[in-house]
Design an enzyme around this catalytic site. Structure first.
Site, mmCIF file in Angstrom:
data_model
loop_
_atom_site.group_PDB
_atom_site.id
_atom_site.type_symbol
_atom_site.label_atom_id
_atom_site.label_comp_id
_atom_site.label_asym_id
_atom_site.label_seq_id
_atom_site.Cartn_x
_atom_site.Cartn_y
_atom_site.Cartn_z
ATOM 1 N N CYS A 13 35.886 3.400 -1.256
ATOM 2 C CA CYS A 13 35.086 3.084 -2.604
ATOM 3 C C CYS A 13 36.298 3.683 -3.694
ATOM 4 C CB CYS A 13 35.189 5.242 -3.019
ATOM 5 S SG CYS A 13 36.107 6.802 -2.183
ATOM 6 N N HIS A 42 41.766 9.398 4.971
ATOM 7 C CA HIS A 42 42.161 9.859 6.270
ATOM 8 C C HIS A 42 41.560 8.398 6.839
ATOM 9 C CE1 HIS A 42 40.045 13.922 4.421
ATOM 10 N NE2 HIS A 42 41.028 13.613 5.193
ATOM 11 N N HIS A 81 41.165 14.051 -3.947
ATOM 12 C CA HIS A 81 40.440 15.109 -3.385
ATOM 13 C C HIS A 81 41.247 15.795 -4.686
ATOM 14 C CE1 HIS A 81 39.565 13.473 0.407
ATOM 15 N NE2 HIS A 81 40.466 13.959 1.067
ATOM 16 N N CYS A 103 40.460 11.856 -7.826
ATOM 17 C CA CYS A 103 38.608 11.028 -8.331
ATOM 18 C C CYS A 103 38.181 10.961 -9.526
ATOM 19 C CB CYS A 103 38.350 10.840 -7.124
ATOM 20 S SG CYS A 103 36.781 9.843 -7.706
ATOM 21 N N HIS A 131 38.134 21.386 3.415
ATOM 22 C CA HIS A 131 37.719 19.892 2.731
ATOM 23 C C HIS A 131 38.610 20.650 1.554
ATOM 24 C CE1 HIS A 131 36.947 16.240 1.238
ATOM 25 N NE2 HIS A 131 36.907 16.100 2.727
ATOM 26 N N GLU A 133 38.969 18.498 -1.659
ATOM 27 C CA GLU A 133 38.292 19.097 -1.895
ATOM 28 C C GLU A 133 37.695 20.449 -2.620
ATOM 29 O OE1 GLU A 133 34.492 17.149 -3.991
ATOM 30 O OE2 GLU A 133 35.220 15.372 -2.603
ATOM 31 N N THR A 169 31.378 15.722 -3.843
ATOM 32 C CA THR A 169 31.265 14.463 -3.854
ATOM 33 C C THR A 169 30.916 13.350 -3.258
ATOM 34 O OG1 THR A 169 33.292 13.584 -3.981
ATOM 35 C CG2 THR A 169 32.628 14.781 -5.866
ATOM 36 N N SER A 225 37.314 11.498 8.369
ATOM 37 C CA SER A 225 36.329 11.642 6.992
ATOM 38 C C SER A 225 35.110 11.990 7.254
ATOM 39 C CB SER A 225 36.604 9.619 6.921
ATOM 40 O OG SER A 225 36.007 9.606 6.053
ATOM 41 N N ASN A 227 32.957 11.938 5.033
ATOM 42 C CA ASN A 227 32.827 10.705 4.382
ATOM 43 C C ASN A 227 31.975 9.948 5.808
ATOM 44 O OD1 ASN A 227 31.477 9.222 2.013
ATOM 45 N ND2 ASN A 227 32.540 8.355 1.006
#
Length: 244
Positions: A13, A42, A81, A103, A131, A133, A169, A225, A227
């Site tokens: 991303c 990750h 993060h 980010c 996490h 973030e 996010t 990860s 995500n």
């Protein structure tokens, strides 16, 4: 022979690509040791490449020991993060050079939380409490932050006057919409901010679209990860054989 279709949105991303590019640019300058605040990404293969270029991840336990003397003239990269304001101050106090690769999407969420916490709102964050973030986001909530990752966890929250809901996010869009509806019911007048980034949204939508046209889906990414794990779960829930 099996045909393999590559997703249009495969790959890093924007936030992760930006962080990796910043790290690689720093390594080319050869201006002292380079550290990252935790693993930059990750993905074990990418981390191996970065370590080969002298970029070392610092874990929480060795953070102050390595940087207490200015990091030996080194540079510390804040990963995509982000970190809490308290952690950022601690990093600055070491005297190390800081390269902030937070980010921009995460930075936007930090700003939403900061403004609303300042105005007396309790902040509800949909995400994984452990996490990086989410830990960083909580630091902007002025001690009035709650992390929930299910309807059951939401129901366990105490009565709150003014509520602001945001999301990690990389969360699942469908689950966020369900949680947002429950927040509005439990806390009428709550402010809802869908802070799931566009890149995450596009990947999730594409997995759902592909699931209708293929016989199996392979999700390539680090096991750590969130995500990537969510993409694999969305694929599984769509009923297609899935391999992470």
């Amino acid at each position: 022979m099996a045909r393999v279709k590559l997703a249009k949105n495969a790959g890093f991303c924007m936030g992760v690509r930006r962080a990796v590019d910043k790290a690689l640019d720093a390594s080319r300058k050869k201006d002292g040791p380079i550290y990252t605040y935790g693993p930059l990404i990750h993905n074990p293969q990418v981390l191996e490449i970065l370590e080969g270029k002298g970029i070392k991840p610092l874990q929480e336990g060795d953070f102050e020991e390595v940087l207490c003397s200015g990091g030996n003239g080194g540079t510390l990269i804040i990963r995509a993060h982000g970190v809490s304001p308290k952690e950022k101050r601690k990093i600055k106090d070491t005297g190390v050079r800081i390269l902030n690769a937070t980010c921009p999407h995460v930075g936007k969420v930090q700003g939403i939380i900061h403004r609303h916490a300042k105005d007396g709102y309790s902040i509800v964050i949909m995400g994984e409490k452990d996490h990086a973030e989410v830990i960083g986001l909580l630091g902007y909530a002025r001690g009035k932050g709650y992390v929930v990752n299910s309807l059951e966890e939401l129901e366990s929250l105490p009565p709150l006057d003014k509520v602001c809901l945001v999301a990690q996010t990389t969360q699942d869009q469908k689950r966020f919409q369900s949680l947002a509806a429950a927040v509005q019911k439990k806390y009428p007048g709550a402010k809802i901010f869908n802070t799931i980034c566009d890149s995450t949204h596009r990947r999730q939508d594409e997995v759902l679209a592909l699931a209708k046209r293929v016989e199996a889906i392979v999700v390539v990414g680090g096991k750590g990860s969130g995500n990537t794990r969510r993409l694999a779960r969305i694929s599984e829930e769509a009923g297609v054989p899935t391999f992470h």
